[in-house]
Design a protein around this motif. Structure first.
Motif, PDB file in Angstrom:
ATOM      1  N   ILE A 138       0.824  -1.133   0.163  1.00  0.00           N
ATOM      2  CA  ILE A 138       0.013   0.269  -0.025  1.00  0.00           C
ATOM      3  C   ILE A 138       1.010   1.212   0.163  1.00  0.00           C
ATOM      4  N   VAL A 139       1.931   1.224   0.880  1.00  0.00           N
ATOM      5  CA  VAL A 139       2.838   2.340   1.043  1.00  0.00           C
ATOM      6  C   VAL A 139       3.495   2.437  -0.414  1.00  0.00           C
ATOM      7  N   HIS A 140       3.829   1.561  -1.059  1.00  0.00           N
ATOM      8  CA  HIS A 140       4.669   1.392  -2.437  1.00  0.00           C
ATOM      9  C   HIS A 140       3.601   2.053  -3.419  1.00  0.00           C
ATOM     10  N   LEU A 141       2.488   1.770  -3.460  1.00  0.00           N
ATOM     11  CA  LEU A 141       1.642   2.246  -4.522  1.00  0.00           C
ATOM     12  C   LEU A 141       1.418   3.700  -4.307  1.00  0.00           C
ATOM     13  N   SER A 142       1.695   4.271  -3.184  1.00  0.00           N
ATOM     14  CA  SER A 142       1.198   5.498  -3.015  1.00  0.00           C
ATOM     15  C   SER A 142       2.267   6.468  -3.248  1.00  0.00           C
ATOM     16  N   LYS A 143       2.189   7.730  -3.896  1.00  0.00           N
ATOM     17  CA  LYS A 143       3.084   8.440  -4.404  1.00  0.00           C
ATOM     18  C   LYS A 143       3.321   9.865  -3.357  1.00  0.00           C
TER      19      LYS A 143
END
Lengths: 239, 120
Positions: A138-143
């Motif tokens: 989830i953190v990875h998907l976020s910019k």
């Protein structure tokens, strides 16, 4: 004969993956430690430290992916094994605490106050890896630098089986359009192999399935957020 | 100054530990690249290291076997066992390792364990 060959090649692949995983973790160890030396050096400027911090996050991610890979090699027989019950509230809180340590350059707020105290599932240490992987992705998907994640659990019955429905809602994500498209495509399909770009989601979905449950997801069209719902079998001891 | 012995089959990992430990004021007195060499060098060392950092997966003799041999010779020896394979932790502790660190670890975690095992 064919079965023997398959078993032989699976075992060979398993040994190779184990060796590969070991070597990758050794390399990760060296890179991570030298980055930590840069971070602790008074001679390193703010920009250098910021880049080193980002690189360190990626190395930690790579380590988790290696662990995921090793786990995937060993989950074929999960459904036949009796796994110990796990207190999900406690475990998710530990995963959330680890998450901030993984991403030193992000501010991550995880609210787990709505997870019921009696949320237990028979998943052993696999639950740990499942939630670590899902939250990390989830953190990875976020910019965005700041991410809010809210988690709750509710009782449910799916196909006559008592289950826990664990909802992970992420907001303020600002996801890239390509990721939104991928998530939208896979949310409407049960075919996990369609997850080509996001291996951690593939891992979480495969793990959920191996544990006798499933992973569902919805994504906001504008990429502002997404919801992952894990449906996992309730512990037998639960009334 | 706390003295250290490093047993690991990867040269770059041995060098990494040496860099970290020397920066933090430790003295690396012995290095070995497999369990058997580790046991041999340990036995013949006139002065024993305060702490040993022991890898598991090594040629000739693995870390658990080397730990057993060293503990047989000196049951008071302090050993930090390091491995990417967390499944080996129980075996390492049964063999006599005082601490276990899964790879990859943070530098501060290694130093914290070293401090815990260093003589006062």
């Amino acid at each position: 004969m064919i079965r023997e060959d398959i078993e032989k090649s699976s075992s060979g692949l398993s040994i190779f993956m184990d060796l590969l995983g070991h070597d990758i973790q050794n390399s990760n160890q060296a890179v991570l430690s030298y980055l930590e030396l840069i971070l602790s050096s008074p001679a390193a400027g703010e920009k250098t430290k910021k880049y080193a911090m980002r690189a360190a996050s990626q190395i930690r991610t790579s380590s988790i992916l290696v662990d995921n890979m090793k786990t995937l090699m060993s989950i074929r027989d999960i459904s036949e094994r009796k796994l110990p019950d796990v207190d999900l509230k406690q475990m998710i809180e530990q995963s959330a605490a680890k998450l901030q340590g993984l991403f030193l350059d992000r501010r991550i707020n995880v609210d787990s106050s709505d997870i019921a105290e009696d949320t237990t599932v028979p998943a052993g240490t696999y639950a740990d890896e499942l939630f670590d992987s899902l939250l990390m992705n989830i953190v990875h998907l976020s910019k965005n630098e700041e991410i809010s994640i809210k988690i709750d659990s509710q009782k449910d019955v799916v196909a006559d089986m008592p289950c826990w429905r664990i909802c992970i809602r992420a907001s303020d994500m600002n996801m890239p359009t390509m990721i939104v498209k991928d998530l939208t495509d896979i949310s409407s399909s049960e075919d996990l192999s369609k997850i080509v770009r996001i291996s951690g989601i593939y891992f979480a979905g495969t793990m959920a399935k191996a544990l006798g449950g499933r992973l569902e997801m919805t994504v906001a069209e504008n990429g502002s957020g997404c919801t992952f719902t894990l449906i996992l079998r309730m512990s037998d001891t639960h009334d | 100054m706390t003295s250290v012995m490093i047993v690991d089959d990867e040269l770059f990992i041995v060098e990494l530990y040496r860099d970290i430990l020397q920066l933090r004021g430790y003295k690396v007195m012995i290095t070995a690249f497999d369990g058997e060499e580790g046991v041999r060098k340990y036995s013949s060392a006139p002065e024993k290291p305060d702490v040993i950092i022991m890898d598991h997966r090594m040629p000739v003799m693995n870390g658990v076997e080397a730990t057993k041999e060293i503990m047989r010779e000196n049951p008071k020896q302090k050993i930090v066992f390091v491995s990417a394979d967390v499944m080996v932790e129980a075996e390492a502790r049964d063999a006599g390792a005082a601490e276990f660190l899964p790879k990859p670890f943070r530098m501060d975690d290694l130093i914290e364990k070293m401090e815990r095992l260093s003589p006062p």
